[in-house]
Design a protein around this motif. Structure first.
Motif, PDB file in Angstrom:
ATOM      1  N   GLN A  51      -1.569 -14.799  -3.711  1.00  0.00           N
ATOM      2  CA  GLN A  51      -1.093 -13.538  -4.288  1.00  0.00           C
ATOM      3  C   GLN A  51      -2.204 -12.501  -4.398  1.00  0.00           C
ATOM      4  O   GLN A  51      -1.925 -11.304  -4.547  1.00  0.00           O
ATOM      5  N   ALA A  52      -3.460 -12.930  -4.336  1.00  0.00           N
ATOM      6  CA  ALA A  52      -4.569 -12.020  -4.618  1.00  0.00           C
ATOM      7  C   ALA A  52      -4.587 -10.788  -3.716  1.00  0.00           C
ATOM      8  O   ALA A  52      -4.777  -9.662  -4.206  1.00  0.00           O
ATOM      9  N   PRO A  53      -4.404 -10.927  -2.401  1.00  0.00           N
ATOM     10  CA  PRO A  53      -4.390  -9.711  -1.573  1.00  0.00           C
ATOM     11  C   PRO A  53      -3.286  -8.733  -1.966  1.00  0.00           C
ATOM     12  O   PRO A  53      -3.451  -7.516  -1.859  1.00  0.00           O
ATOM     13  N   ARG A  54      -2.164  -9.258  -2.434  1.00  0.00           N
ATOM     14  CA  ARG A  54      -1.073  -8.385  -2.878  1.00  0.00           C
ATOM     15  C   ARG A  54      -1.491  -7.623  -4.132  1.00  0.00           C
ATOM     16  O   ARG A  54      -1.217  -6.425  -4.266  1.00  0.00           O
ATOM     17  N   TRP A  55      -2.153  -8.304  -5.066  1.00  0.00           N
ATOM     18  CA  TRP A  55      -2.629  -7.607  -6.263  1.00  0.00           C
ATOM     19  C   TRP A  55      -3.665  -6.556  -5.900  1.00  0.00           C
ATOM     20  O   TRP A  55      -3.668  -5.466  -6.472  1.00  0.00           O
ATOM     21  N   ALA A  95      -3.764  -4.885  -3.162  1.00  0.00           N
ATOM     22  CA  ALA A  95      -3.037  -3.768  -2.570  1.00  0.00           C
ATOM     23  C   ALA A  95      -2.330  -2.933  -3.635  1.00  0.00           C
ATOM     24  O   ALA A  95      -2.194  -1.716  -3.492  1.00  0.00           O
ATOM     25  N   LEU A  96      -1.888  -3.578  -4.704  1.00  0.00           N
ATOM     26  CA  LEU A  96      -1.188  -2.889  -5.786  1.00  0.00           C
ATOM     27  C   LEU A  96      -2.142  -2.280  -6.810  1.00  0.00           C
ATOM     28  O   LEU A  96      -1.699  -1.625  -7.757  1.00  0.00           O
ATOM     29  N   GLY A  97      -3.428  -2.525  -6.675  1.00  0.00           N
ATOM     30  CA  GLY A  97      -4.392  -1.994  -7.628  1.00  0.00           C
ATOM     31  C   GLY A  97      -4.428  -2.739  -8.940  1.00  0.00           C
ATOM     32  O   GLY A  97      -4.785  -2.171  -9.978  1.00  0.00           O
ATOM     33  N   LYS A 134       0.827  -1.206   0.000  1.00  0.00           N
ATOM     34  CA  LYS A 134       0.000   0.000   0.000  1.00  0.00           C
ATOM     35  C   LYS A 134       0.860   1.254   0.000  1.00  0.00           C
ATOM     36  O   LYS A 134       2.005   1.249   0.451  1.00  0.00           O
ATOM     37  N   ASP A 135       0.294   2.341  -0.493  1.00  0.00           N
ATOM     38  CA  ASP A 135       1.039   3.597  -0.537  1.00  0.00           C
ATOM     39  C   ASP A 135       0.655   4.551   0.583  1.00  0.00           C
ATOM     40  O   ASP A 135       1.001   5.727   0.571  1.00  0.00           O
TER      41      ASP A 135
END
Length: 533
Positions: free
Chosen positions: A511-515, A517-519, A155-156
């Motif tokens: 990996q889905a939660p990471r994607w 978070a990355l939009g 996240k940013d």
């Protein structure tokens, strides 16, 4: 490469106990997934699968007092700064980078035999150490470290944590030296910022080659000083008639620089002698009859050809290759060579015999689509295979013979690796001339055994092309590339012994939660046991 008239039928071992456990709870292919099984532990959810995983006891916790240390200066320190830049927005911590003193995260360059891209990551209560023989290995180790942290680290904005790195040791190195992804910027043009975004996605999964398809019938996308109308006129449109665009030399250099900072090498492609309508429309003299055709915004293929018998054709090729090679520090220059249906076989061989030495003259290694094997591939050339499982025996035999005589192979079978193929009949984007390519089909094959008779040493790696007849936005790229791109990366990186669909689909789901978070907007394949939204 992308014929729109062909139709086809629609049609190991596991890495240690961690991945065996992770494989539990499989779903029926094509069905609505059942409740997702427990996610694998952090060490067991890394994509691509590491070569060796040894779980440890205590995790390391990144805190406000954590320091990142990279011994010395130069490339290792730049990787450390990259890591700090990744972690600061979500953690809110300063994470200073230093070259001496105690540190919670250390990046160490060592003479240990990790190879050019391998690394060892050790995590425990006292800290994390990534050791590699070269900066590329440190960078790939950092990508693994990202996946050992909670997805919210991407996240940013500041998140609460805690930021725990699972304890244990990962020792890793790639199966293949060439692990590529191609972006077609000719059918639809993509800006420098859009290409950079894709580069960041590729880097997360240890892809190291970015193949840019810079010219085709629908658009010419790189400035060439000696032939200015190629970009100014030939780059003025795209599929469907949009405004198109092209990269100035400064913009192209920025893409190359940014890719290098993520340890990707740019492979530029100028497709010849077919797929050349944008060039033919820009300069009438490149046509045998001296008449320039109109610009083209459709999607048919195989109708265009440079005039093989004209001297100006080779002046053009020399100028373009010279200018592009000067902009490109990487080893390779791709000359296309597929679907030259308007070029006779004799002319095709003549053209390749004259153009391949030009590439060598300017210090680059030739890559061509596998039709190059029907001519005389230059010494050291690589052929990129884009055929199908059911491609005819004669065509496959031609490729295998070339491999047996020293031509290296990059494998991009269209019904496995083409990211522009539809997942299902209901997929809104994409094409289906090579069949429907769901996530399992794209992952569940072995590059080392794909072309029987080709020496194992001839397979240099794999590449996942994304053609863009139907792809026009970042969201379109995301949807077609994810979740198939990580599987292509794993085929290129991970040992064959780790290959298991049942284990992989669970790691992929993690990996889905990471994607999120990355939009990254991805396709939620029913073949994958995704976590609940």
């Amino acid at each position: 490469m992308r014929s729109h008239h062909r139709t086809t039928p629609r049609t190991a071992r596991v890495l240690g106990t961690l991945l065996l456990v992770a494989a539990a709870g499989s779903v029926t292919v094509g069905a609505t997934p059942a409740a997702a099984p427990p996610a694998p532990t952090p060490l067991g959810r890394v994509v691509p699968a590491p070569a060796s995983v040894t779980p440890g006891a205590a995790p390391y916790r990144i805190t406000r007092s954590t320091v990142i240390r990279a011994d010395g200066s130069g490339a290792g320190r730049r990787v450390a700064e990259y890591l700090a830049h990744l972690l600061r927005p979500s953690t809110g911590y300063r994470l200073p980078v230093t070259s001496r003193g105690p540190a919670g995260i250390r990046l160490v360059l060592s003479h240990d035999p990790f190879g050019a891209e391998g690394y060892r990551l050790h995590s425990g209560r006292d800290g994390v150490t990534i050791t590699a023989a070269a900066p590329a290995g440190l960078f790939h180790g950092v990508q693994t470290l990202r996946q050992l942290l909670p997805a919210a680290v991407e996240k940013d904005t500041v998140r609460p944590g805690p930021w725990l790195v699972a304890g244990g040791t990962i020792t890793d190195r790639p199966r293949y030296a060439y692990r590529g992804a191609m972006l077609d910027v000719s059918r639809h043009f993509f800006t420098v910022a859009q290409v950079k975004r894709y580069i960041d996605q590729l880097a997360l999964y240890k892809i190291n080659e970015l193949h840019l398809h810079l010219s085709d019938d629908q658009g010419w996308r790189i400035a060439v000083d000696s032939w200015p109308r190629l970009a100014a006129y030939g780059g003025s449109t795209q599929v469907g008639g949009g405004k198109g665009g092209f990269y100035t030399k400064a913009q192209y250099r920025e893409i190359v620089r940014y890719a290098a900072s993520r340890y990707l090498e740019v492979v530029p492609e100028i497709d010849m002698p077919g797929h050349t309508n944008a060039a033919l429309a820009s300069y009438a003299g490149l046509n045998c009859d001296g008449a320039a055709p109109p610009l083209y915004t459709g999607t048919e293929v195989g109708f265009s050809s440079l005039c093989v018998g004209k001297r100006v054709t080779y002046d053009f090729a020399d100028d373009v290759i010279r200018e592009l090679a000067a902009l490109t520090p990487g080893r390779y220059l791709h000359i296309g060579g597929d679907e030259a249906h308007s070029t006779s076989h004799e002319d095709y061989v003549t053209f390749m015999d004259r153009v391949q030495p030009i590439v060598a003259k300017y210090g680059k290694t030739v890559i061509g689509w596998h039709q190059l094997t029907g001519a005389r591939p230059a010494r050291g050339a690589l052929a990129q295979y884009w055929g199908l499982d059911d491609t005819g025996a004669a065509e496959k035999a031609q490729v295998v013979r070339a491999a047996q005589h020293g031509t290296g192979l990059i494998l991009s079978p269209a019904d496995r690796m083409y990211l522009d193929m539809k997942y299902t009949e209901d997929t809104e984007l994409g094409q289906d001339w090579a069949g429907l390519v769901e996530v399992r089909r794209s992952y569940d094959w072995d590059p080392g055994a794909y072309l029987p008779g080709a020496p194992a040493s001839s397979v240099r790696g794999v590449e996942a092309p994304l053609w863009t007849e139907t792809v026009a936005t970042d969201a379109d790229i995301d949807y077609m590339a994810f979740p198939r791109l990580p599987g292509a990366a794993e085929l290129g990186w991970s040992p064959a012994a780790t290959h298991s669909w049942d284990a992989y689909k669970v790691r992929l789901a993690a990996q889905a939660p990471r994607w999120d978070a990355l939009g990254i907007t991805y396709y939620r394949s029913p073949q994958v046991p995704w976590p609940a939204p």
